[in-house]
Design a protein around this motif. Structure first.
Motif, short mmCIF file in Angstrom:
data_model
loop_
_atom_site.label_atom_id
_atom_site.label_comp_id
_atom_site.label_asym_id
_atom_site.label_seq_id
_atom_site.Cartn_x
_atom_site.Cartn_y
_atom_site.Cartn_z
N ALA A 74 33.24 28.30 41.10
CA ALA A 74 34.20 29.03 41.93
C ALA A 74 34.73 30.25 41.19
O ALA A 74 34.85 31.35 41.78
CB ALA A 74 35.34 28.11 42.33
N LEU A 75 35.04 30.09 39.92
CA LEU A 75 35.56 31.22 39.14
C LEU A 75 34.50 32.30 38.95
O LEU A 75 34.81 33.50 38.95
CB LEU A 75 36.07 30.72 37.79
N LYS A 94 36.60 46.80 41.69
CA LYS A 94 36.09 47.45 40.49
C LYS A 94 36.71 46.84 39.24
O LYS A 94 36.53 45.66 38.97
CB LYS A 94 36.33 48.95 40.54
N ASN A 95 37.52 47.55 38.50
CA ASN A 95 38.06 47.05 37.24
C ASN A 95 39.49 46.54 37.34
O ASN A 95 40.12 46.22 36.33
CB ASN A 95 38.00 48.16 36.18
N SER A 96 40.06 46.49 38.53
CA SER A 96 41.46 46.09 38.68
C SER A 96 41.62 44.65 39.14
O SER A 96 42.53 44.35 39.90
CB SER A 96 42.16 47.04 39.67
N HIS A 97 40.73 43.81 38.73
CA HIS A 97 40.71 42.43 39.23
C HIS A 97 41.30 41.42 38.25
O HIS A 97 41.42 40.26 38.57
CB HIS A 97 39.27 42.02 39.53
N SER A 98 41.62 41.81 37.04
CA SER A 98 41.96 40.84 36.00
C SER A 98 43.22 40.04 36.31
O SER A 98 43.29 38.85 36.02
CB SER A 98 42.12 41.56 34.65
N ALA A 99 44.24 40.67 36.91
CA ALA A 99 45.49 39.96 37.18
C ALA A 99 45.29 38.84 38.20
O ALA A 99 45.76 37.71 38.00
CB ALA A 99 46.55 40.96 37.68
N TYR A 100 44.60 39.14 39.30
CA TYR A 100 44.36 38.12 40.33
C TYR A 100 43.50 36.99 39.78
O TYR A 100 43.76 35.81 40.04
CB TYR A 100 43.67 38.77 41.54
N PHE A 101 42.50 37.36 39.00
CA PHE A 101 41.62 36.34 38.42
C PHE A 101 42.41 35.45 37.46
O PHE A 101 42.23 34.22 37.44
CB PHE A 101 40.47 37.02 37.68
N SER A 102 43.27 36.04 36.67
CA SER A 102 44.07 35.26 35.71
C SER A 102 45.00 34.29 36.41
O SER A 102 45.18 33.14 35.98
CB SER A 102 44.87 36.20 34.81
N LYS A 103 45.60 34.74 37.52
CA LYS A 103 46.48 33.86 38.27
C LYS A 103 45.71 32.68 38.86
O LYS A 103 46.18 31.54 38.85
CB LYS A 103 47.18 34.65 39.38
#
Length: 566
Positions: free
Chosen positions: A202-203, A215-224
């Protein structure tokens, strides 16, 4: 916007997803068998409901995928991970409710349907959900295979074949690992492992989706999302052992009993749901030992039961022995047959890996020369070597007269051609289950007869119903023994325990006391003067089903039921 998979990634995804969903189905089936003690019924039904769920999931895929199949597959993988995590706590919680509100009242909904069957069927909703998600997962993978076929210039059917082959191979791998590796660990550990694979898939999907969309602005949502999944894992890892221990305590301790106070019958228990937190704290911890063949539960005393033994051993939930009463049980089983015959020179002991029956048999000096002990379960043998058991069994497994064979009894008998034995002792669990019932089949008894001298004897611990000798369970057992070559049968008892003595010779059997060259603590001479303590039995020729026998090739289940499970 959809993700793009290479053929290798698609096949690996298919393999892992099938591996996980099939393993979850096996975890559900194994848990239901443990709780209900009916292996064939619930394993078969769980497979059937799982396949039904897959079919429904594939059919429902066009209506569920909405806009993005990639997003749908991510949600499916996440839900499958949660199914694996919550399967065992959910099933155990259902059983706790059943045991409190139904089990103690012996309700029967229909002739052969009990509330336990209803609860277990309700639990199959989880199986259908798992299958439904697996079906949606499979349909999603086939969608991506079709999409990929346009790029690599292969037909859809060819890529379908690759995906399905990996899917089926993953299911095969899951079943093999579950039956060979996972049996050495608790089901909760297996569930945690499988859930972590689904969560990883899933991850992976989420990361690829966010890369493509943001693009490159996905890290916050992924971390949550990662933090949320981690929290669920930690919460489940914390709660599952607590619920498992509560289910064990509820099963063994939380029973209904009646006491007489002021000439009135007072009902005590079972504890209700609101009382369980205090009940959990007040009751002692139950130790469960897992093995490839069974689970061993060491149940300490609990004041609520009014008992004072150091512990009681249960195998797969069935009573095996209590340290408070085991000496009487093993003295009767070991020595009454020898009083009827002679001290054997060579003994075959099947089962009895706890070393307690062996302890009694090793009391004899000459002419006893040798004992072969056949025990399949390595955990039972390890338990027999624990410090608390060594004090009781006198380290009998390491006696120089004993040869220990760690293997299946039936296989060992077929492959071993030794001099016939003077005595054979069967110390197996009762034939509550079809797998154990094969050790009470005509083929097995015939093998025993070939390994026994004509003047020798066979003795076993098995439930006999003396008040109704033509009881169906009695008849099946008696007829099967006679068909296996044993002409005379005699049953004797020690309180609630019943034993069966079998001889190949057609001579009258009658227990009589004679002095043995050993000291006995529980078996007294006055037992032999009590006529209701033993009785000669034969087959059931006087009733209609007198010819029914239990065979491996035509099994007829010996209808024993343990009241603990109903």
């Amino acid at each position: 916007m959809e993700l793009e998979f290479t053929l290798i990634t698609l096949c690996l995804f298919s393999f892992l997803s099938s591996f996980c969903s099939l393993t979850v189905e096996l975890i559900i089936a194994k848990t239901l068998v443990t709780l209900s003690d009916q292996s064939v019924l619930w394993e078969s039904l769980t497979i059937g409901f799982y396949m039904l769920g897959i079919g429904c999931g594939v059919m429902g895929f066009p209506y569920l995928k909405k806009k993005s199949v990639s997003d749908f597959l991510f949600q499916v993988e996440l839900l499958l991970s949660f199914c694996a995590l919550f399967a065992i706590p959910f099933l155990l919680s259902l059983h706790i409710v059943y045991h409190i509100y139904f089990a103690n009242f012996a309700l029967t909904i229909a002739q052969s349907i009990t509330p336990l069957h209803v609860i277990m069927l309700t639990a199959q909703a989880l199986t259908i959900l798992t299958g439904f998600l697996a079906g949606g997962e499979l349909a999603s993978l086939l969608f991506f295979a079709k999409k990929q076929s346009y790029k690599i210039k292969q037909t859809s059917s060819q890529l379908y074949a690759f995906v399905l082959a990996c899917y089926y191979f993953g299911a095969l791998t899951g079943s093999l690992i579950f039956t060979t590796v996972s049996v050495h660990y608790s089901l909760s550990h297996t569930a945690l492992f499988v859930a972590s694979i689904n969560a990883g898939l899933a991850l992976y999907l989420l990361k690829e989706l966010l890369k493509k969309l943001l693009k490159n602005s996905h890290s916050a949502y992924f971390s949550k999302t990662l933090a949320f999944i981690f929290f669920i894992f930690v919460l489940t890892a914390y709660l599952t052992p607590l619920i498992s221990q509560l289910q064990l305590k509820n099963f063994y301790y939380n029973k209904m009993k009646f006491v007489l106070q002021n000439n009135k019958v007072i009902q005590l228990g079972p504890k209700k749901l609101s009382e369980l937190p205090r009940f959990y704290q007040d009751s002692p911890t139950i130790t469960r030992i897992y093995s490839p063949y069974q689970h061993l539960d060491l149940v300490p005393p609990f004041s609520y039961l009014g008992q004072e033994q150091s512990f009681t051993l249960f195998l797969n939930g069935h009573f095996q022995f209590s340290l408070n009463t085991e000496r009487a049980y093993h003295e009767f089983l070991a020595h009454i047959p020898i009083m009827m015959m002679t001290i054997p020179k060579r003994i075959l002991l099947l089962g009895g890996g706890d070393g307690l029956l062996l302890r009694e048999l090793l009391k004899y000096p000459e002419p006893l020369q040798h004992i072969d002990l056949v025990e399949i379960d390595p955990e039972m043998l390890a338990f027999a070597q624990s410090s608390m058991m060594l004090k009781v069994n006198k380290d009998s497994l390491h006696h120089p007269k004993v040869s220990l064979h760690r293997t299946d009894a039936y296989t060992w008998l077929r492959r071993t051609a030794k001099e016939p034995y003077d005595a054979i002792y069967m110390d197996f669990p009762y034939p509550y289950d079809v797998e154990i019932a094969r050790l009470y089949s005509v083929e097995f008894f015939t093998l025993l007869a070939t390994h026994l001298k004509d003047s020798g004897f066979l003795v076993m611990d098995v439930p006999i119903f003396p008040e109704k000798l033509d009881h169906q369970a009695n008849c099946v057992l008696f007829n099967t023994l006679e068909a296996g070559g044993f002409k005379r049968l005699l049953s004797f008892r020690e309180h609630e325990e019943t034993f069966l003595f079998a001889s190949k010779q057609d001579t009258e059997l009658r227990p009589s006391y004679r002095q043995l060259p050993i000291s006995l603590q529980e078996l007294k001479q006055d037992w032999f003067s009590q006529a209701d303590q033993w009785f000669s039995v034969q087959g059931c020729s006087q009733i209609a089903d007198s010819k029914i026998i239990n065979s491996m090739f035509k099994p007829y289940a010996i209808p024993y039921q343990d009241p603990l499970f109903y």
